[in-house]
Design an enzyme around this catalytic site. Structure first.
Site, PDB file in Angstrom:
ATOM      1  N   ASP A   9       0.872  -1.167   0.000  1.00  0.00           N
ATOM      2  CA  ASP A   9       0.000   0.000   0.000  1.00  0.00           C
ATOM      3  C   ASP A   9       0.917   1.228   0.000  1.00  0.00           C
ATOM      4  O   ASP A   9       2.119   1.104   0.254  1.00  0.00           O
ATOM      5  CB  ASP A   9      -0.869  -0.066   1.277  1.00  0.00           C
ATOM      6  CG  ASP A   9      -1.737   1.152   1.444  1.00  0.00           C
ATOM      7  OD1 ASP A   9      -2.427   1.527   0.479  1.00  0.00           O
ATOM      8  OD2 ASP A   9      -1.719   1.747   2.544  1.00  0.00           O
ATOM      9  N   LEU A  10       0.373   2.411  -0.287  1.00  0.00           N
ATOM     10  CA  LEU A  10       1.244   3.607  -0.349  1.00  0.00           C
ATOM     11  C   LEU A  10       1.141   4.444   0.932  1.00  0.00           C
ATOM     12  O   LEU A  10       2.055   4.465   1.758  1.00  0.00           O
ATOM     13  CB  LEU A  10       0.864   4.447  -1.580  1.00  0.00           C
ATOM     14  CG  LEU A  10       1.691   5.712  -1.773  1.00  0.00           C
ATOM     15  CD1 LEU A  10       3.153   5.408  -2.068  1.00  0.00           C
ATOM     16  CD2 LEU A  10       1.107   6.558  -2.914  1.00  0.00           C
ATOM     17  N   ASP A  11      -0.009   5.111   1.098  1.00  0.00           N
ATOM     18  CA  ASP A  11      -0.166   6.036   2.231  1.00  0.00           C
ATOM     19  C   ASP A  11      -0.204   5.249   3.545  1.00  0.00           C
ATOM     20  O   ASP A  11      -1.041   4.368   3.714  1.00  0.00           O
ATOM     21  CB  ASP A  11      -1.453   6.845   2.035  1.00  0.00           C
ATOM     22  CG  ASP A  11      -1.768   7.728   3.223  1.00  0.00           C
ATOM     23  OD1 ASP A  11      -0.827   8.178   3.899  1.00  0.00           O
ATOM     24  OD2 ASP A  11      -2.958   7.953   3.490  1.00  0.00           O
ATOM     25  N   THR A  17       1.508  10.247   3.761  1.00  0.00           N
ATOM     26  CA  THR A  17       0.814  11.336   3.078  1.00  0.00           C
ATOM     27  C   THR A  17      -0.510  11.666   3.761  1.00  0.00           C
ATOM     28  O   THR A  17      -1.150  12.650   3.399  1.00  0.00           O
ATOM     29  CB  THR A  17       0.587  10.987   1.586  1.00  0.00           C
ATOM     30  OG1 THR A  17       0.354   9.579   1.480  1.00  0.00           O
ATOM     31  CG2 THR A  17       1.771  11.366   0.741  1.00  0.00           C
ATOM     32  N   LYS A  45      -8.486   6.935   5.956  1.00  0.00           N
ATOM     33  CA  LYS A  45      -7.324   6.146   5.530  1.00  0.00           C
ATOM     34  C   LYS A  45      -7.734   4.975   4.644  1.00  0.00           C
ATOM     35  O   LYS A  45      -8.594   4.186   5.021  1.00  0.00           O
ATOM     36  CB  LYS A  45      -6.528   5.675   6.747  1.00  0.00           C
ATOM     37  CG  LYS A  45      -5.850   6.841   7.425  1.00  0.00           C
ATOM     38  CD  LYS A  45      -4.837   6.430   8.455  1.00  0.00           C
ATOM     39  CE  LYS A  45      -4.120   7.689   8.955  1.00  0.00           C
ATOM     40  NZ  LYS A  45      -3.285   7.414  10.133  1.00  0.00           N
ATOM     41  N   GLY A  46      -7.112   4.911   3.472  1.00  0.00           N
ATOM     42  CA  GLY A  46      -7.393   3.827   2.533  1.00  0.00           C
ATOM     43  C   GLY A  46      -8.702   4.004   1.767  1.00  0.00           C
ATOM     44  O   GLY A  46      -9.079   3.149   0.980  1.00  0.00           O
ATOM     45  N   SER A 114      -2.684   0.700  -4.246  1.00  0.00           N
ATOM     46  CA  SER A 114      -3.111   1.885  -3.488  1.00  0.00           C
ATOM     47  C   SER A 114      -4.435   2.431  -4.014  1.00  0.00           C
ATOM     48  O   SER A 114      -4.737   2.302  -5.197  1.00  0.00           O
ATOM     49  CB  SER A 114      -2.032   2.972  -3.623  1.00  0.00           C
ATOM     50  OG  SER A 114      -2.514   4.221  -3.222  1.00  0.00           O
ATOM     51  N   ALA A 115      -5.190   3.082  -3.118  1.00  0.00           N
ATOM     52  CA  ALA A 115      -6.439   3.735  -3.529  1.00  0.00           C
ATOM     53  C   ALA A 115      -6.164   5.099  -4.166  1.00  0.00           C
ATOM     54  O   ALA A 115      -7.054   5.710  -4.762  1.00  0.00           O
ATOM     55  CB  ALA A 115      -7.337   3.916  -2.313  1.00  0.00           C
ATOM     56  N   SER A 116      -4.931   5.576  -4.044  1.00  0.00           N
ATOM     57  CA  SER A 116      -4.638   6.950  -4.484  1.00  0.00           C
ATOM     58  C   SER A 116      -4.528   7.072  -5.991  1.00  0.00           C
ATOM     59  O   SER A 116      -3.916   6.234  -6.649  1.00  0.00           O
ATOM     60  CB  SER A 116      -3.331   7.428  -3.852  1.00  0.00           C
ATOM     61  OG  SER A 116      -2.999   8.693  -4.384  1.00  0.00           O
ATOM     62  N   LYS A 145     -11.141  -0.955  -1.787  1.00  0.00           N
ATOM     63  CA  LYS A 145     -10.908  -1.854  -0.656  1.00  0.00           C
ATOM     64  C   LYS A 145     -12.068  -1.675   0.319  1.00  0.00           C
ATOM     65  O   LYS A 145     -12.521  -0.544   0.477  1.00  0.00           O
ATOM     66  CB  LYS A 145      -9.592  -1.492   0.048  1.00  0.00           C
ATOM     67  CG  LYS A 145      -8.341  -1.545  -0.838  1.00  0.00           C
ATOM     68  CD  LYS A 145      -7.167  -0.862  -0.140  1.00  0.00           C
ATOM     69  CE  LYS A 145      -5.990  -0.694  -1.085  1.00  0.00           C
ATOM     70  NZ  LYS A 145      -4.861   0.044  -0.497  1.00  0.00           N
ATOM     71  N   GLU A 169      -0.170  -3.415   4.576  1.00  0.00           N
ATOM     72  CA  GLU A 169      -1.307  -2.479   4.621  1.00  0.00           C
ATOM     73  C   GLU A 169      -1.430  -1.799   5.985  1.00  0.00           C
ATOM     74  O   GLU A 169      -1.140  -2.418   7.006  1.00  0.00           O
ATOM     75  CB  GLU A 169      -2.604  -3.253   4.381  1.00  0.00           C
ATOM     76  CG  GLU A 169      -3.257  -3.025   3.061  1.00  0.00           C
ATOM     77  CD  GLU A 169      -3.799  -1.627   2.801  1.00  0.00           C
ATOM     78  OE1 GLU A 169      -3.923  -0.824   3.743  1.00  0.00           O
ATOM     79  OE2 GLU A 169      -4.110  -1.342   1.644  1.00  0.00           O
ATOM     80  N   ASP A 170      -1.884  -0.532   5.980  1.00  0.00           N
ATOM     81  CA  ASP A 170      -2.101   0.181   7.256  1.00  0.00           C
ATOM     82  C   ASP A 170      -3.579   0.418   7.531  1.00  0.00           C
ATOM     83  O   ASP A 170      -3.921   0.974   8.574  1.00  0.00           O
ATOM     84  CB  ASP A 170      -1.382   1.541   7.251  1.00  0.00           C
ATOM     85  CG  ASP A 170      -2.073   2.541   6.343  1.00  0.00           C
ATOM     86  OD1 ASP A 170      -2.410   2.165   5.190  1.00  0.00           O
ATOM     87  OD2 ASP A 170      -2.301   3.679   6.775  1.00  0.00           O
TER      88      ASP A 170
HETATM   89  P1  B16 Z   1      -6.076  10.428  -3.751  1.00  0.00           P
HETATM   90  P2  B16 Z   1      -3.590   4.330   0.172  1.00  0.00           P
HETATM   91  C1  B16 Z   1      -5.293   6.388   0.121  1.00  0.00           C
HETATM   92  O1  B16 Z   1      -4.012   5.881  -0.074  1.00  0.00           O
HETATM   93  C2  B16 Z   1      -5.328   7.283   1.349  1.00  0.00           C
HETATM   94  O2  B16 Z   1      -5.067   6.512   2.516  1.00  0.00           O
HETATM   95  C3  B16 Z   1      -6.692   7.922   1.470  1.00  0.00           C
HETATM   96  O3  B16 Z   1      -6.747   8.771   2.590  1.00  0.00           O
HETATM   97  C4  B16 Z   1      -6.987   8.713   0.194  1.00  0.00           C
HETATM   98  O4  B16 Z   1      -8.258   9.320   0.230  1.00  0.00           O
HETATM   99  C5  B16 Z   1      -6.882   7.767  -1.014  1.00  0.00           C
HETATM  100  O5  B16 Z   1      -5.586   7.182  -1.036  1.00  0.00           O
HETATM  101  C6  B16 Z   1      -7.133   8.477  -2.321  1.00  0.00           C
HETATM  102  O6  B16 Z   1      -6.088   9.366  -2.575  1.00  0.00           O
HETATM  103  O7  B16 Z   1      -6.934  11.573  -3.368  1.00  0.00           O
HETATM  104  O8  B16 Z   1      -4.602  10.783  -3.854  1.00  0.00           O
HETATM  105  O9  B16 Z   1      -6.560   9.735  -4.986  1.00  0.00           O
HETATM  106  O10 B16 Z   1      -3.502   4.166   1.651  1.00  0.00           O
HETATM  107  O11 B16 Z   1      -4.619   3.427  -0.492  1.00  0.00           O
HETATM  108  O12 B16 Z   1      -2.251   4.274  -0.505  1.00  0.00           O
HETATM  109 MG    MG Z   2      -2.816   3.149   3.391  1.00  0.00          MG
END
Ligand code: B16
Ligand code: MG
Length: 222
Positions: A9-11, A17, A45-46, A114-116, A145, A169-170
């Site tokens: 996972d990233l964040d 972040t 988160k996530g 990652s969801a980001s 997720k 994963e966090d």
């Molecule tokens: P973005 P992860 C997630 O990252 C964050 O934990 C979550 O807070 C955020 O809303 C989501 O990415 C979307 O991010 O706005 O940059 O598309 O933990 O899945 O790496």
């Molecule tokens: Mg995360």
């Protein structure tokens, strides 16, 4: 012997972040006339950007038109990107490079899950993008997720069986997604919150090379 893949996972796993997401969401909340606390930010988160805004508007008891909703999403992301712009390798969480180096030297395929939607620019800013054989992010998935889609796509891209993958994963939803994909889930953070994970660690400083070796051997024999 099965090939083993590692998915990160990233964040909250590679970089923190969450603090920048928080500052950007708090600015929007304040502009809309309400407070947004760090505790409330835990809920984000996530979670996808769209879902975060829905939760934020629920907290502020605000009804938005589609046009307002879209423009607030864009505004929040622009504020977030201004923070990302200033990131560098100093923001990588402790011992992440050691773990990536260890896996790379053993030719273990590595993916991001990652969801980001900003995953690529973040990995570029912190200079880690070259470690990843596949990047599966918010732009590549249709289901968030705890749906396992993000990790199943990552396993497929790496050419590895899902059951031979290890996921770091966090977020609770991320651990659930990994478990649903029949992968070995490793929780990074509070063990009482991530209690569904197969293994738990506070951060990567607690994950030794011999434990990584154990994960490799254990998943090879599946
Ligand atoms: P973005 P992860 C997630 O990252 C964050 O934990 C979550 O807070 C955020 O809303 C989501 O990415 C979307 O991010 O706005 O940059 O598309 O933990 O899945 O790496
Ligand atoms: Mg995360």
């Amino acid at each position: 012997m099965e090939k083993v893949g590692f998915i990160f996972d990233l964040d909250g796993v590679i970089v923190d972040t969450a603090k920048y997401h928080y500052l950007a969401w708090r600015k929007l909340a304040n502009e809309l006339g309400f407070e947004f606390s760090e505790e409330q930010n835990e809920l984000f988160k996530g979670v996808s950007r769209k879902r975060c805004l829905e939760i934020l508007l629920d907290i502020g008891e605000i009804n938005a038109t589609q046009e307002q909703f879209d423009s607030w999403m864009i505004g929040k992301n622009l504020d977030y990107l201004a923070y990302i712009e200033k990131m560098d390798a100093n923001e990588i969480l402790p011992d992440v490079p050691r773990v990536l180096d260890f896996l790379k030297k053993k030719n273990v395929p590595i993916a991001l899950g990652s969801a980001s939607k900003n995953a690529r620019p973040i990995l570029e800013k912190v200079n880690l993008i070259s470690y990843f054989d596949s990047i599966v992010d918010g732009n590549s998935v249709t289901k968030a997720k705890p749906d396992p889609e993000v990790f199943l796509i990552a396993a497929n891209n790496l050419g590895v069986n899902a059951s031979s993958c290890v996921v770091f994963e966090d977020a609770v939803a991320g651990i659930q997604a990994a478990n649903r994909a029949k992968m070995t889930s490793v929780g990074i953070g509070e063990s009482n919150i991530l209690d569904e994970a197969a293994y738990n660690f506070k951060d990567f400083t607690e994950i030794s090379n011999s434990f990584l070796e154990f994960l490799l051997n254990n998943n090879q024999n599946k």
